[in-house]
Scaffold this motif. Structure first.
Motif, PDB file in Angstrom:
ATOM      1  N   GLY A 115      62.382  54.071  38.813  1.00  7.38           N
ATOM      2  CA  GLY A 115      61.870  52.830  39.419  1.00  7.38           C
ATOM      3  C   GLY A 115      60.109  53.301  39.005  1.00  7.38           C
ATOM      4  O   GLY A 115      60.114  53.974  39.658  1.00  7.38           O
ATOM      5  N   LEU A 116      59.431  51.950  39.495  1.00  2.04           N
ATOM      6  CA  LEU A 116      57.930  52.367  39.415  1.00  2.04           C
ATOM      7  C   LEU A 116      57.294  51.363  39.988  1.00  2.04           C
ATOM      8  O   LEU A 116      57.564  50.319  39.352  1.00  2.04           O
ATOM      9  CB  LEU A 116      57.431  52.241  37.983  1.00  2.04           C
ATOM     10  N   VAL A 117      55.912  52.115  40.707  1.00  5.97           N
ATOM     11  CA  VAL A 117      55.182  50.834  41.124  1.00  5.97           C
ATOM     12  C   VAL A 117      53.953  51.447  40.443  1.00  5.97           C
ATOM     13  O   VAL A 117      53.675  52.554  40.599  1.00  5.97           O
ATOM     14  CB  VAL A 117      55.150  50.537  42.682  1.00  5.97           C
ATOM     15  N   SER A 118      53.025  50.538  39.782  1.00  2.39           N
ATOM     16  CA  SER A 118      51.933  51.344  39.260  1.00  2.39           C
ATOM     17  C   SER A 118      50.935  50.626  39.727  1.00  2.39           C
ATOM     18  O   SER A 118      50.388  49.294  39.602  1.00  2.39           O
ATOM     19  CB  SER A 118      51.754  51.291  37.639  1.00  2.39           C
ATOM     20  N   LEU A 119      49.835  50.610  40.238  1.00  5.86           N
ATOM     21  CA  LEU A 119      48.514  50.005  40.367  1.00  5.86           C
ATOM     22  C   LEU A 119      47.594  50.622  40.150  1.00  5.86           C
ATOM     23  O   LEU A 119      47.240  51.164  39.103  1.00  5.86           O
ATOM     24  CB  LEU A 119      48.494  50.596  42.106  1.00  5.86           C
ATOM     25  N   GLY A 120      46.227  49.894  40.667  1.00  7.40           N
ATOM     26  CA  GLY A 120      45.369  50.505  39.861  1.00  7.40           C
ATOM     27  C   GLY A 120      44.739  49.847  38.399  1.00  7.40           C
ATOM     28  O   GLY A 120      45.104  48.337  38.040  1.00  7.40           O
ATOM     29  N   CYS A 121      43.730  50.265  37.230  1.00  9.84           N
ATOM     30  CA  CYS A 121      43.371  49.739  36.658  1.00  9.84           C
ATOM     31  C   CYS A 121      44.871  49.740  35.600  1.00  9.84           C
ATOM     32  O   CYS A 121      45.509  50.678  35.414  1.00  9.84           O
ATOM     33  CB  CYS A 121      41.999  50.544  36.200  1.00  9.84           C
ATOM     34  N   VAL A 133      58.661  56.250  41.860  1.00 12.42           N
ATOM     35  CA  VAL A 133      57.594  56.386  41.674  1.00 12.42           C
ATOM     36  C   VAL A 133      56.648  55.746  41.604  1.00 12.42           C
ATOM     37  O   VAL A 133      56.560  54.675  41.074  1.00 12.42           O
ATOM     38  CB  VAL A 133      57.420  56.813  40.193  1.00 12.42           C
ATOM     39  N   VAL A 134      55.154  56.234  42.620  1.00 12.73           N
ATOM     40  CA  VAL A 134      54.395  55.148  42.580  1.00 12.73           C
ATOM     41  C   VAL A 134      52.852  55.990  42.851  1.00 12.73           C
ATOM     42  O   VAL A 134      52.667  57.384  43.146  1.00 12.73           O
ATOM     43  CB  VAL A 134      54.063  55.235  45.049  1.00 12.73           C
ATOM     44  N   ASN A 135      52.364  55.144  41.875  1.00 21.09           N
ATOM     45  CA  ASN A 135      51.706  55.561  40.685  1.00 21.09           C
ATOM     46  C   ASN A 135      50.178  55.350  41.318  1.00 21.09           C
ATOM     47  O   ASN A 135      49.942  54.120  41.067  1.00 21.09           O
ATOM     48  CB  ASN A 135      51.377  55.371  39.399  1.00 21.09           C
ATOM     49  N   THR A 136      48.897  55.761  41.913  1.00 23.13           N
ATOM     50  CA  THR A 136      48.635  54.750  42.617  1.00 23.13           C
ATOM     51  C   THR A 136      47.229  55.300  42.360  1.00 23.13           C
ATOM     52  O   THR A 136      46.805  55.573  41.239  1.00 23.13           O
ATOM     53  CB  THR A 136      48.263  56.185  44.297  1.00 23.13           C
ATOM     54  N   SER A 147      40.184  50.274  49.020  1.00 20.34           N
ATOM     55  CA  SER A 147      40.695  49.100  49.234  1.00 20.34           C
ATOM     56  C   SER A 147      41.985  48.798  48.397  1.00 20.34           C
ATOM     57  O   SER A 147      42.729  49.571  48.492  1.00 20.34           O
ATOM     58  CB  SER A 147      40.242  47.512  48.733  1.00 20.34           C
ATOM     59  N   ALA A 148      41.239  50.111  47.297  1.00 21.79           N
ATOM     60  CA  ALA A 148      42.623  50.305  46.403  1.00 21.79           C
ATOM     61  C   ALA A 148      42.807  51.438  46.732  1.00 21.79           C
ATOM     62  O   ALA A 148      45.061  51.520  46.886  1.00 21.79           O
ATOM     63  CB  ALA A 148      41.887  50.958  44.951  1.00 21.79           C
ATOM     64  N   LYS A 149      42.327  52.478  47.676  1.00 24.59           N
ATOM     65  CA  LYS A 149      43.111  53.501  48.690  1.00 24.59           C
ATOM     66  C   LYS A 149      43.881  52.562  49.481  1.00 24.59           C
ATOM     67  O   LYS A 149      45.341  52.923  50.168  1.00 24.59           O
ATOM     68  CB  LYS A 149      42.554  54.413  48.920  1.00 24.59           C
ATOM     69  N   GLN A 150      43.902  51.787  50.395  1.00 24.13           N
ATOM     70  CA  GLN A 150      44.966  51.557  51.281  1.00 24.13           C
ATOM     71  C   GLN A 150      45.910  50.082  50.845  1.00 24.13           C
ATOM     72  O   GLN A 150      47.114  50.867  51.125  1.00 24.13           O
ATOM     73  CB  GLN A 150      44.285  50.034  51.850  1.00 24.13           C
ATOM     74  N   GLU A 151      45.390  50.266  49.685  1.00 28.82           N
ATOM     75  CA  GLU A 151      46.782  49.122  48.557  1.00 28.82           C
ATOM     76  C   GLU A 151      48.293  50.268  47.882  1.00 28.82           C
ATOM     77  O   GLU A 151      48.860  50.359  48.863  1.00 28.82           O
ATOM     78  CB  GLU A 151      46.093  48.411  47.063  1.00 28.82           C
ATOM     79  N   MET A 200      38.026  35.802  22.991  1.00 32.20           N
ATOM     80  CA  MET A 200      37.077  35.841  24.199  1.00 32.20           C
ATOM     81  C   MET A 200      37.705  36.552  25.514  1.00 32.20           C
ATOM     82  O   MET A 200      36.800  36.884  26.758  1.00 32.20           O
ATOM     83  CB  MET A 200      36.685  34.488  24.756  1.00 32.20           C
ATOM     84  N   ASP A 201      39.007  36.594  25.425  1.00 29.39           N
ATOM     85  CA  ASP A 201      39.200  37.280  26.906  1.00 29.39           C
ATOM     86  C   ASP A 201      40.472  38.329  27.027  1.00 29.39           C
ATOM     87  O   ASP A 201      41.135  38.534  26.374  1.00 29.39           O
ATOM     88  CB  ASP A 201      40.547  36.117  27.245  1.00 29.39           C
ATOM     89  N   ALA A 202      40.455  39.390  27.601  1.00 33.19           N
ATOM     90  CA  ALA A 202      40.691  40.482  27.385  1.00 33.19           C
ATOM     91  C   ALA A 202      41.822  40.321  29.330  1.00 33.19           C
ATOM     92  O   ALA A 202      41.653  39.220  30.167  1.00 33.19           O
ATOM     93  CB  ALA A 202      39.342  41.409  28.302  1.00 33.19           C
ATOM     94  N   PRO A 203      43.115  40.828  28.575  1.00 32.37           N
ATOM     95  CA  PRO A 203      43.945  40.738  29.257  1.00 32.37           C
ATOM     96  C   PRO A 203      43.546  41.346  30.878  1.00 32.37           C
ATOM     97  O   PRO A 203      43.040  42.464  30.724  1.00 32.37           O
ATOM     98  CB  PRO A 203      45.340  41.399  28.854  1.00 32.37           C
ATOM     99  N   GLU A 204      44.500  40.315  31.872  1.00 34.54           N
ATOM    100  CA  GLU A 204      44.396  40.273  33.459  1.00 34.54           C
ATOM    101  C   GLU A 204      43.171  40.362  34.103  1.00 34.54           C
ATOM    102  O   GLU A 204      43.300  40.655  34.945  1.00 34.54           O
ATOM    103  CB  GLU A 204      45.078  42.613  32.751  1.00 34.54           C
ATOM    104  N   VAL A 205      42.115  40.269  33.313  1.00 31.16           N
ATOM    105  CA  VAL A 205      40.344  40.575  34.031  1.00 31.16           C
ATOM    106  C   VAL A 205      39.977  39.579  33.882  1.00 31.16           C
ATOM    107  O   VAL A 205      39.099  38.439  34.310  1.00 31.16           O
ATOM    108  CB  VAL A 205      39.812  41.280  33.372  1.00 31.16           C
ATOM    109  N   ASP A 206      40.521  38.324  32.408  1.00 30.87           N
ATOM    110  CA  ASP A 206      39.788  37.626  31.495  1.00 30.87           C
ATOM    111  C   ASP A 206      40.474  35.914  32.324  1.00 30.87           C
ATOM    112  O   ASP A 206      41.705  35.871  32.660  1.00 30.87           O
ATOM    113  CB  ASP A 206      39.796  36.780  30.337  1.00 30.87           C
ATOM    114  N   GLY A 207      40.676  34.907  31.889  1.00 32.11           N
ATOM    115  CA  GLY A 207      41.312  33.722  31.614  1.00 32.11           C
ATOM    116  C   GLY A 207      41.804  34.129  30.335  1.00 32.11           C
ATOM    117  O   GLY A 207      42.231  34.606  29.303  1.00 32.11           O
ATOM    118  N   SER A 208      42.469  32.455  30.333  1.00 27.26           N
ATOM    119  CA  SER A 208      43.432  32.308  29.586  1.00 27.26           C
ATOM    120  C   SER A 208      43.923  31.117  28.740  1.00 27.26           C
ATOM    121  O   SER A 208      43.233  29.845  29.740  1.00 27.26           O
ATOM    122  CB  SER A 208      45.004  32.185  29.743  1.00 27.26           C
ATOM    123  N   VAL A 209      44.984  30.768  27.837  1.00 21.53           N
ATOM    124  CA  VAL A 209      44.967  29.344  27.188  1.00 21.53           C
ATOM    125  C   VAL A 209      46.674  28.649  27.730  1.00 21.53           C
ATOM    126  O   VAL A 209      47.143  29.848  27.205  1.00 21.53           O
ATOM    127  CB  VAL A 209      44.434  29.076  25.987  1.00 21.53           C
TER     128      VAL A 209
END
Length: 439
Positions: A4-10, A42-45, A51-55, A400-409
């Motif tokens: 399994g995988l937990v992937s964090l961050g960007c 796998v925890v990909n940190t 705040s990211a380190k604590q998460e 006009m919208d990037a995935p994950e950081v902007d809005g959606s329709v």
């Protein structure tokens, strides 16, 4: 064996995780999304800011707690930026972790997991981040028509607040043929939008070809027949060239969207950040980009509470945001990262002041975003369909919208399928979300 995988961050970290999963799949491991059914996790940190380190730490502890009992979980493997930066501390303070893998040893993850079955004590392997392997097939975790592609790793800008060079080394471009091969594989698997990422995307090619090669890369990517959109993220202001703007203007598949993290506008603050420019030079750059590439959508990010930032300097930033009216904007509270130059600067700003400034800046942006969304009502846009619901509704994104950081329709699906591009008329909005119907 299930992994399994937990992937964090960007998004860049997500790409790294998918390449590790790709190597594990080739080694015979089966991916499983339920941690309770996995033999390995796998925890990909992320270790970029506090705040990211604590998460990351919280997720490591949560996965370690699954070992034993009725669960199958045998081993917890920690990878990514936190493992690179604090590998020794993780091993010493969280003995339940079985493997700590630094960035320079990512390609050996399958070998180390196998070795861990024969060891009761934790294993660790690091290596220089400059040896980080950017190649290899990806195992895509999400069945999305949009994917990020890394064009480089590391950074050589040496901004005084940033730990990226400490974690990932100097800027290193990938060969163009390797990027194109990865993009081709993604498109053949159903991807219709590629988002190019790096710590500094606009530096692409300078280190290995001697020239800034992003315009040529965009032109080559646009030749992929079933690829519909190419998006630029994390561009550096000093390297947005006339050639790049011309390619953005004249190449239909390159969407009229650019992400340029300006970080601040006050000249003194930018100098302390080891960045160039001031409000006037940035104003001219933005004007030039908007003139050369009509209807372009701007995303930027700013840091508030940088050491020494006065109330007057913060107000200069607020006034700039009100004037420019960025279509998309994010804000970071300055994080005092050890071993960075800025961490030792005098005038560290109190946490409550930093938080208050961030809230004020985002309130200003919320008003600008509402005004922009209101101006879109009645317009028709091409929307890349990303989700289809059972009630006939669907969700997707405009250029006009990037995935994950902007809005959606969100719109009436009209039998839309994931990966399709449909024309949607915007009828209303709420915050950053648009609502409409298929034309």
């Amino acid at each position: 064996m299930k992994i399994g995988l937990v992937s964090l961050g960007c998004a860049k970290n997500q790409v790294d995780a998918e390449k590790m999963l790709g190597s594990l799949e080739r080694a015979g491991y089966e991916f499983c999304s339920d941690p309770g059914l996995c033999d390995f996790i796998v925890v990909n940190t992320c270790g970029f800011i506090e705040s990211a380190k604590q998460e990351s730490i919280n997720n490591i502890l949560e996965m370690c707690a699954l070992k034993g009992g009725n669960n199958k979980l045998k081993k917890v493997i920690v990878t990514g930026c936190l493992a690179q930066r604090y590998g020794k501390e993780i091993k010493a303070n969280i003995p339940e972790v079985d493997v700590v893998l630094g960035l320079g040893a990512n390609q050996r993850i399958a070998e180390l997991i196998k070795s861990s079955l024969d060891h009761d004590e934790g294993l660790e392997l690091f290596g220089s981040p400059n040896n980080f392997n950017m190649e290899g097939a990806r195992y895509r975790i999400f069945d999305s028509p949009s994917a990020h592609v890394k064009v480089a790793d590391g950074c050589s800008n040496r901004c005084s607040y940033c730990a990226i060079p400490l974690l990932r080394g100097s800027f290193r471009s990938r060969k163009q043929e390797d990027i194109l091969a990865e993009a081709r594989d993604l498109v053949e698997s159903g991807v219709r939008e590629i988002n190019l990422v790096a710590q500094d995307t606009t530096s692409y090619g300078q280190d290995i070809y001697g020239t800034l090669e992003l315009p040529r890369l965009l032109s080559e990517l646009s030749k992929l027949e079933d690829l519909k959109r190419i998006r630029l993220l994390y561009c550096y202001p000093d390297r947005i060239t006339d050639e790049l703007l011309e390619v953005m203007k004249t190449t239909p598949k390159v969407v009229k969207y650019i992400d340029v993290p300006f970080q601040h506008v006050n000249e003194n603050i930018l100098r302390e950040m080891n960045r160039t420019g001031n409000a006037e030079s940035l104003r001219k750059l933005i004007g030039k980009i908007r003139e050369r590439v009509p209807r372009i959508v701007f995303r930027t990010t700013f840091i508030v509470g940088f050491p020494g930032e006065t109330g007057e300097q913060f107000e200069e930033l607020c006034d700039f945001v009100k004037e420019i009216k960025f279509e998309r904007l994010g804000c970071f509270v300055y994080s005092q990262e050890e071993n960075t130059k800025a961490a030792k600067l005098p005038g560290q700003v109190a946490e409550n002041v930093k938080t208050s400034r961030a809230e004020k800046l985002m309130a200003i942006q919320a008003s600008i975003a509402d005004e922009f969304s209101k101006s879109l009502v009645g317009s028709i846009f091409e929307v890349l369909v990303e989700q289809v619901y059972t009630d006939g509704m669907a969700c997707g994104r405009t250029y006009m919208d990037a995935p994950e950081v902007d809005g959606s329709v969100i719109f009436g699906g009209n039998k839309s399928k994931i990966g399709n591009i449909v024309k949607v008329q915007i009828e209303s909005f709420e915050g950053y979300e648009l609502f409409g119907s298929v034309v």
